[in-house]
Design a protein around this motif. Sequence first.
Motif, PDB file in Angstrom:
ATOM      1  N   ALA A  63      21.830 -12.358  16.025  1.00 10.31           N
ATOM      2  CA  ALA A  63      22.438 -12.984  17.201  1.00 10.31           C
ATOM      3  C   ALA A  63      21.379 -13.305  18.233  1.00 10.31           C
ATOM      4  N   ALA A  64      21.602 -14.371  18.989  1.00 16.23           N
ATOM      5  CA  ALA A  64      20.647 -14.767  20.026  1.00 16.23           C
ATOM      6  C   ALA A  64      21.353 -15.570  21.104  1.00 16.23           C
ATOM      7  N   PHE A  95      24.722 -19.853  22.719  1.00 20.69           N
ATOM      8  CA  PHE A  95      25.096 -18.611  22.074  1.00 20.69           C
ATOM      9  C   PHE A  95      25.118 -18.890  20.562  1.00 20.69           C
ATOM     10  N   ALA A  96      24.402 -18.069  19.793  1.00 20.60           N
ATOM     11  CA  ALA A  96      24.258 -18.372  18.376  1.00 20.60           C
ATOM     12  C   ALA A  96      24.276 -17.106  17.533  1.00 20.60           C
ATOM     13  N   ALA A  97      24.752 -17.230  16.294  1.00 20.26           N
ATOM     14  CA  ALA A  97      24.770 -16.122  15.355  1.00 20.26           C
ATOM     15  C   ALA A  97      24.648 -16.660  13.936  1.00 20.26           C
ATOM     16  N   MET A  98      23.980 -15.880  13.102  1.00 22.11           N
ATOM     17  CA  MET A  98      23.823 -16.211  11.689  1.00 22.11           C
ATOM     18  C   MET A  98      24.147 -14.978  10.860  1.00 22.11           C
ATOM     19  N   VAL A  99      24.716 -15.201   9.672  1.00 24.64           N
ATOM     20  CA  VAL A  99      24.925 -14.137   8.704  1.00 24.64           C
ATOM     21  C   VAL A  99      24.082 -14.439   7.474  1.00 24.64           C
ATOM     22  N   PHE A 100      23.318 -13.438   7.034  1.00 29.92           N
ATOM     23  CA  PHE A 100      22.463 -13.566   5.857  1.00 29.92           C
ATOM     24  C   PHE A 100      22.887 -12.531   4.816  1.00 29.92           C
ATOM     25  N   GLU A 101      22.523 -12.831   3.569  1.00 27.44           N
ATOM     26  CA  GLU A 101      22.667 -11.858   2.484  1.00 27.44           C
ATOM     27  C   GLU A 101      21.286 -11.551   1.949  1.00 27.44           C
TER      28      GLU A 101
END
Length: 312
Positions: free
Chosen positions: A295-296, A305-311
């Motif tokens: 998140a950032a 406002f930003a968010a990423m999901v990684f595997e």
Amino acid sequence: MTALDAVSVFLPSRRVPIEALAAPLRLTEMQIRLFRRFHGLTEVRRDPDRSLPDLLLRATDGLTALPGVAQRVRFVLYARAFPVVAPYPANPLHDVCRKLGLGHALAFTLTQQSCAGALAAVDVAGRLLAAEPPGPDGEPLALVLTGEKAFTRDAQFIPETSVFSEGASACLVSAHGGRDRLLSYACTQRGEFDVAGGASPARFQREYRPALAEVIDRALTDAGTTLAELRLVLPHNVNLLTWKRLGKLIGLPLDKVLLDNVTETGHVFCADAFVNYRTARERDLLRPGDRYLVAAVGAGDGATFAAMVFEH
């Protein structure tokens, strides 16, 4: 699927305690106490003798695979918080590309999302690579750079909120990597939070956590996962209080949030995500198949406002 093939981080070894910033930044004893006791910020990293290109190059030194795949790098993206970081006609990004033998790559800078720019850069890199055909040497790659100098008073601290460290990161991105694959990216831009243009700082602070919570929820939904299924959250290192309050708001246990770097480095501009990623890897906190969220928030002419999901 966009993936992080390799990540490297450089932080100066010189540690500066918060108290040492009082005189140069004209901070009161109460402000210093607020940073240390309330926000959990104790020290920053600074190296006044090291230039911006030096910071970026030291970060790329850790990408041991880069010399062997340099011809496959089609794009170099430099994410930074400030629109201007060097006097004209100096161009740190192009200087770095020349020294790395990447003069053939298309190089450009992203600045409009401020400290959330690193997440945008990874997303843009993946989109560009998805449209690129393979070359004779293999699949194309992108190099994402972050890193800035705390070169002005505004670049050294955010009043009542955070303090900045110098540092840099370098990340090789591919379109079809098998590890640290990007599952989702959510981003909201709020132009009404242009504090520099006269918007109310109080309103921004009041809506900060709900806005971040909304993009986190959207990123989780798009990735088909939940907070409970996350192995880890890699935060932006603004301060401890923000994450404690956000955790209460969305039901996120703090032991899932990697917060150690908040106290040890403060806010490293756009590099926070990668600083925390390196710590997670060094401590073996991520196992194959684990999902984690990054998140950032970036504030400048408005807010992102930003968010990423990684595997992993």
